[in-house]
Scaffold this motif. Structure first.
Motif, PDB file in Angstrom:
ATOM      1  N   ARG A 155      40.201  49.955  33.434  1.00  0.00           N
ATOM      2  CA  ARG A 155      39.178  50.970  33.694  1.00  0.00           C
ATOM      3  C   ARG A 155      38.149  50.363  34.647  1.00  0.00           C
ATOM      4  O   ARG A 155      37.971  49.142  34.700  1.00  0.00           O
ATOM      5  CB  ARG A 155      38.498  51.431  32.404  1.00  0.00           C
ATOM      6  N   SER A 156      37.452  51.206  35.392  1.00  0.00           N
ATOM      7  CA  SER A 156      36.451  50.720  36.339  1.00  0.00           C
ATOM      8  C   SER A 156      35.225  50.193  35.584  1.00  0.00           C
ATOM      9  O   SER A 156      35.017  50.499  34.404  1.00  0.00           O
ATOM     10  CB  SER A 156      36.035  51.844  37.284  1.00  0.00           C
ATOM     11  N   ASP A 157      34.400  49.425  36.291  1.00  0.00           N
ATOM     12  CA  ASP A 157      33.186  48.891  35.674  1.00  0.00           C
ATOM     13  C   ASP A 157      32.273  50.008  35.181  1.00  0.00           C
ATOM     14  O   ASP A 157      31.662  49.898  34.117  1.00  0.00           O
ATOM     15  CB  ASP A 157      32.438  48.007  36.677  1.00  0.00           C
ATOM     16  N   SER A 158      32.178  51.075  35.954  1.00  0.00           N
ATOM     17  CA  SER A 158      31.303  52.185  35.544  1.00  0.00           C
ATOM     18  C   SER A 158      31.841  52.867  34.289  1.00  0.00           C
ATOM     19  O   SER A 158      31.061  53.234  33.388  1.00  0.00           O
ATOM     20  CB  SER A 158      31.165  53.199  36.680  1.00  0.00           C
ATOM     21  N   GLN A 159      33.158  53.022  34.196  1.00  0.00           N
ATOM     22  CA  GLN A 159      33.753  53.609  32.994  1.00  0.00           C
ATOM     23  C   GLN A 159      33.536  52.707  31.780  1.00  0.00           C
ATOM     24  O   GLN A 159      33.218  53.181  30.685  1.00  0.00           O
ATOM     25  CB  GLN A 159      35.246  53.834  33.207  1.00  0.00           C
ATOM     26  N   LEU A 160      33.689  51.396  31.987  1.00  0.00           N
ATOM     27  CA  LEU A 160      33.512  50.450  30.895  1.00  0.00           C
ATOM     28  C   LEU A 160      32.042  50.387  30.453  1.00  0.00           C
ATOM     29  O   LEU A 160      31.749  50.314  29.255  1.00  0.00           O
ATOM     30  CB  LEU A 160      33.987  49.061  31.317  1.00  0.00           C
ATOM     31  N   GLU A 161      31.139  50.415  31.417  1.00  0.00           N
ATOM     32  CA  GLU A 161      29.716  50.387  31.091  1.00  0.00           C
ATOM     33  C   GLU A 161      29.343  51.607  30.257  1.00  0.00           C
ATOM     34  O   GLU A 161      28.608  51.507  29.260  1.00  0.00           O
ATOM     35  CB  GLU A 161      28.897  50.348  32.385  1.00  0.00           C
ATOM     36  N   SER A 162      29.849  52.762  30.634  1.00  0.00           N
ATOM     37  CA  SER A 162      29.583  53.986  29.886  1.00  0.00           C
ATOM     38  C   SER A 162      30.187  53.913  28.481  1.00  0.00           C
ATOM     39  O   SER A 162      29.539  54.275  27.491  1.00  0.00           O
ATOM     40  CB  SER A 162      30.151  55.187  30.643  1.00  0.00           C
ATOM     41  N   ALA A 163      31.435  53.409  28.389  1.00  0.00           N
ATOM     42  CA  ALA A 163      32.116  53.315  27.093  1.00  0.00           C
ATOM     43  C   ALA A 163      31.434  52.322  26.159  1.00  0.00           C
ATOM     44  O   ALA A 163      31.467  52.489  24.932  1.00  0.00           O
ATOM     45  CB  ALA A 163      33.575  52.924  27.308  1.00  0.00           C
ATOM     46  N   CYS A 321      33.648  39.450  31.358  1.00  0.00           N
ATOM     47  CA  CYS A 321      34.614  38.394  31.695  1.00  0.00           C
ATOM     48  C   CYS A 321      35.666  38.819  32.712  1.00  0.00           C
ATOM     49  O   CYS A 321      36.114  37.992  33.528  1.00  0.00           O
ATOM     50  CB  CYS A 321      35.324  37.913  30.432  1.00  0.00           C
ATOM     51  N   TYR A 322      36.071  40.104  32.675  1.00  0.00           N
ATOM     52  CA  TYR A 322      37.247  40.517  33.451  1.00  0.00           C
ATOM     53  C   TYR A 322      37.015  41.765  34.320  1.00  0.00           C
ATOM     54  O   TYR A 322      37.963  42.290  34.894  1.00  0.00           O
ATOM     55  CB  TYR A 322      38.417  40.815  32.502  1.00  0.00           C
ATOM     56  N   GLY A 323      35.784  42.219  34.407  1.00  0.00           N
ATOM     57  CA  GLY A 323      35.487  43.435  35.159  1.00  0.00           C
ATOM     58  C   GLY A 323      35.667  43.269  36.658  1.00  0.00           C
ATOM     59  O   GLY A 323      35.986  42.184  37.171  1.00  0.00           O
ATOM     60  N   GLN A 324      35.435  44.340  37.398  1.00  0.00           N
ATOM     61  CA  GLN A 324      35.637  44.330  38.848  1.00  0.00           C
ATOM     62  C   GLN A 324      34.740  43.313  39.541  1.00  0.00           C
ATOM     63  O   GLN A 324      35.164  42.678  40.516  1.00  0.00           O
ATOM     64  CB  GLN A 324      35.374  45.735  39.404  1.00  0.00           C
ATOM     65  N   ALA A 325      33.525  43.133  39.064  1.00  0.00           N
ATOM     66  CA  ALA A 325      32.621  42.166  39.677  1.00  0.00           C
ATOM     67  C   ALA A 325      33.163  40.748  39.545  1.00  0.00           C
ATOM     68  O   ALA A 325      33.144  39.964  40.504  1.00  0.00           O
ATOM     69  CB  ALA A 325      31.237  42.267  39.039  1.00  0.00           C
ATOM     70  N   ALA A 326      33.685  40.418  38.346  1.00  0.00           N
ATOM     71  CA  ALA A 326      34.270  39.092  38.134  1.00  0.00           C
ATOM     72  C   ALA A 326      35.526  38.911  38.981  1.00  0.00           C
ATOM     73  O   ALA A 326      35.777  37.834  39.529  1.00  0.00           O
ATOM     74  CB  ALA A 326      34.593  38.902  36.649  1.00  0.00           C
ATOM     75  N   GLN A 327      36.316  39.980  39.090  1.00  0.00           N
ATOM     76  CA  GLN A 327      37.514  39.954  39.931  1.00  0.00           C
ATOM     77  C   GLN A 327      37.167  39.624  41.382  1.00  0.00           C
ATOM     78  O   GLN A 327      37.750  38.729  41.994  1.00  0.00           O
ATOM     79  CB  GLN A 327      38.184  41.329  39.894  1.00  0.00           C
ATOM     80  N   LYS A 328      36.224  40.369  41.939  1.00  0.00           N
ATOM     81  CA  LYS A 328      35.870  40.202  43.346  1.00  0.00           C
ATOM     82  C   LYS A 328      35.311  38.816  43.623  1.00  0.00           C
ATOM     83  O   LYS A 328      35.642  38.195  44.643  1.00  0.00           O
ATOM     84  CB  LYS A 328      34.877  41.285  43.761  1.00  0.00           C
ATOM     85  N   GLN A 329      34.486  38.330  42.726  1.00  0.00           N
ATOM     86  CA  GLN A 329      33.900  37.007  42.916  1.00  0.00           C
ATOM     87  C   GLN A 329      34.969  35.927  42.943  1.00  0.00           C
ATOM     88  O   GLN A 329      34.951  35.036  43.798  1.00  0.00           O
ATOM     89  CB  GLN A 329      32.884  36.725  41.807  1.00  0.00           C
ATOM     90  N   ALA A 330      35.922  36.009  42.016  1.00  0.00           N
ATOM     91  CA  ALA A 330      36.970  34.994  41.930  1.00  0.00           C
ATOM     92  C   ALA A 330      37.895  35.041  43.149  1.00  0.00           C
ATOM     93  O   ALA A 330      38.225  34.006  43.734  1.00  0.00           O
ATOM     94  CB  ALA A 330      37.766  35.184  40.643  1.00  0.00           C
ATOM     95  N   TRP A 331      38.331  36.243  43.522  1.00  0.00           N
ATOM     96  CA  TRP A 331      39.229  36.370  44.680  1.00  0.00           C
ATOM     97  C   TRP A 331      38.518  35.974  45.975  1.00  0.00           C
ATOM     98  O   TRP A 331      39.127  35.352  46.858  1.00  0.00           O
ATOM     99  CB  TRP A 331      39.763  37.793  44.786  1.00  0.00           C
ATOM    100  N   GLN A 332      37.254  36.313  46.098  1.00  0.00           N
ATOM    101  CA  GLN A 332      36.539  35.970  47.323  1.00  0.00           C
ATOM    102  C   GLN A 332      36.432  34.464  47.493  1.00  0.00           C
ATOM    103  O   GLN A 332      36.642  33.932  48.593  1.00  0.00           O
ATOM    104  CB  GLN A 332      35.148  36.606  47.319  1.00  0.00           C
ATOM    105  N   ARG A 333      36.131  33.769  46.422  1.00  0.00           N
ATOM    106  CA  ARG A 333      36.050  32.307  46.489  1.00  0.00           C
ATOM    107  C   ARG A 333      37.401  31.718  46.863  1.00  0.00           C
ATOM    108  O   ARG A 333      37.486  30.774  47.650  1.00  0.00           O
ATOM    109  CB  ARG A 333      35.580  31.741  45.153  1.00  0.00           C
ATOM    110  N   LEU A 334      38.437  32.276  46.295  1.00  0.00           N
ATOM    111  CA  LEU A 334      39.781  31.768  46.552  1.00  0.00           C
ATOM    112  C   LEU A 334      40.202  32.002  47.999  1.00  0.00           C
ATOM    113  O   LEU A 334      40.704  31.101  48.677  1.00  0.00           O
ATOM    114  CB  LEU A 334      40.766  32.453  45.607  1.00  0.00           C
TER     115      LEU A 334
END
Length: 352
Positions: A155-163, A321-334
């Motif tokens: 689910r997207s970060d916004s969906q998870l935040e709402s849930a 731990c696993y949301g879109q923000a964490a995803q983007k940060q990890a992939w960008q560094r890589l």
């Protein structure tokens, strides 16, 4: 010219592929099918080409392949690896499993072939990929890989935040096992120890008839209360079931998988997890209060003693731990690591 990512596989039933492609696209990369990597022009634009490979070492072992097709794929994979460095300056090998899930197995026992009987071609694939890859990535810490990037949630970060702030939904299912039924998931072992007086729900198709008969034999012999929907389940139906489930059970085999989409899919909907001890489960239990290790020999007692964690807390922890923000940060560094950095990156984790 901006860097292009040649992604394998470009299409797959596993949601991980589309979710990760979307993350890479959001970072500004042009994501292209791996099939276009070996075009002649890429010899001259090599410095702008990145190859990202998922399950590449397992490529010849699709269950639908005939022996002849498997042989062709072994050859294609071998030469694809050998020449990949000529057309891409960075190769990222994402390691999902220790062994291919469709490798030979015994239907009666549900056990995979021993590591010593691993096909020579698979050993060669892994050996070559290990030596040509700029980074070897997994979604969980392992000695086999040099960087860790989190598995995406469903689910997207916004969906998870709402849930995470929504009122809890009514529980319909107490205990659920879901996903394609394959022996590495050890469903037969769960059935052998499941308390006869408690209801177990199973959502998932078992394609191997012999294994299916074996599982049904355990259910009948032990007179278990099992509701098994033995068919491919629509994602919308599955998501609805997960949103109304307390516990998802993961008895998965330790030496087969590195990570599991089952965990991230269910965590996106706030379920707790009951796991037989494995490297994956122990790591998650140390990190999250909603992951509970259970002893199959005292299963009924363990189930009665578990401290259930509210879905809102599960979703909140998962988002961090696993949301879109964490995803983007990890992939960008890589992806932005320079060639000179890659040897040092091999000695540290991108994401912890």
């Amino acid at each position: 010219m901006s860097d292009k990512i040649y992604y394998f596989p470009f299409q797959h039933v596993n949601r991980y592929v589309d979710l990760t492609k979307q993350t890479l696209d959001d970072l500004g990369y042009q994501v292209i099918s791996y099939r276009k990597l070996y075009r002649l022009g890429n010899l001259f634009s090599r410095q702008h080409n990145i190859a990202v490979l998922n399950w590449f070492e397992d490529r010849p072992y699709r269950k639908s392949f005939s022996p002849f097709k498997q042989h062709i794929e072994r050859v294609r994979t071998f030469f694809g690896i050998l020449f990949m460095g000529l057309v891409s300056h960075k190769i990222i090998w994402v390691r999902h499993n220790y062994l291919p899930h469709n490798l030979g197995q015994s239907s009666r026992t549900g056990q995979h072939l021993a590591q010593t009987r691993r096909p020579l071609s698979h050993r060669i694939n892994c050996f070559l990929l290990k030596h040509i890859a700029s980074q070897i990535v997994s979604m969980e810490p392992t000695d086999l890989t040099t960087a860790v990037v989190p598995h995406p949630l469903y689910r997207s970060d916004s969906q998870l935040e709402s849930a995470s702030h929504a009122a809890p939904k009514e529980t319909v299912i107490d205990y659920l096992f879901f996903g394609t039924i394959k022996p590495y998931k050890r469903l037969e072992e769960l059935l052998e120890y499941w308390p006869a007086g408690m209801t177990l729900n199973i959502l998932g198709f078992c394609a191997e008839q012999t294994y299916c008969t074996y599982l049904n034999g355990i259910i009948q012999r032990r007179q278990l209360r099992v509701n098994w929907q033995n068919e491919y389940v629509d994602e919308q139906e599955l998501n609805h079931a997960l949103a109304h489930t307390r516990y998802v059970i993961m008895p998965h085999e330790d030496d087969s998988m590195i990570s599991s989409g089952t965990f991230y899919h269910a965590a996106s909907y706030g379920t707790n997890f009951l796991c037989f001890p494995s490297k994956f489960a122990i790591n998650k239990a140390q990190k999250h209060t909603f992951v509970h290790l259970i002893d199959k020999t005292r299963l009924e007692q363990d189930l009665a003693e578990i401290n259930y964690i509210d879905p809102q807390q599960v979703i909140s922890q998962s988002l961090d731990c696993y949301g879109q923000a964490a995803q983007k940060q990890a992939w960008q560094r890589l992806l932005q690591s320079s060639y000179s950095d890659e040897h040092s990156l091999r000695k540290q984790k991108i994401y912890d």
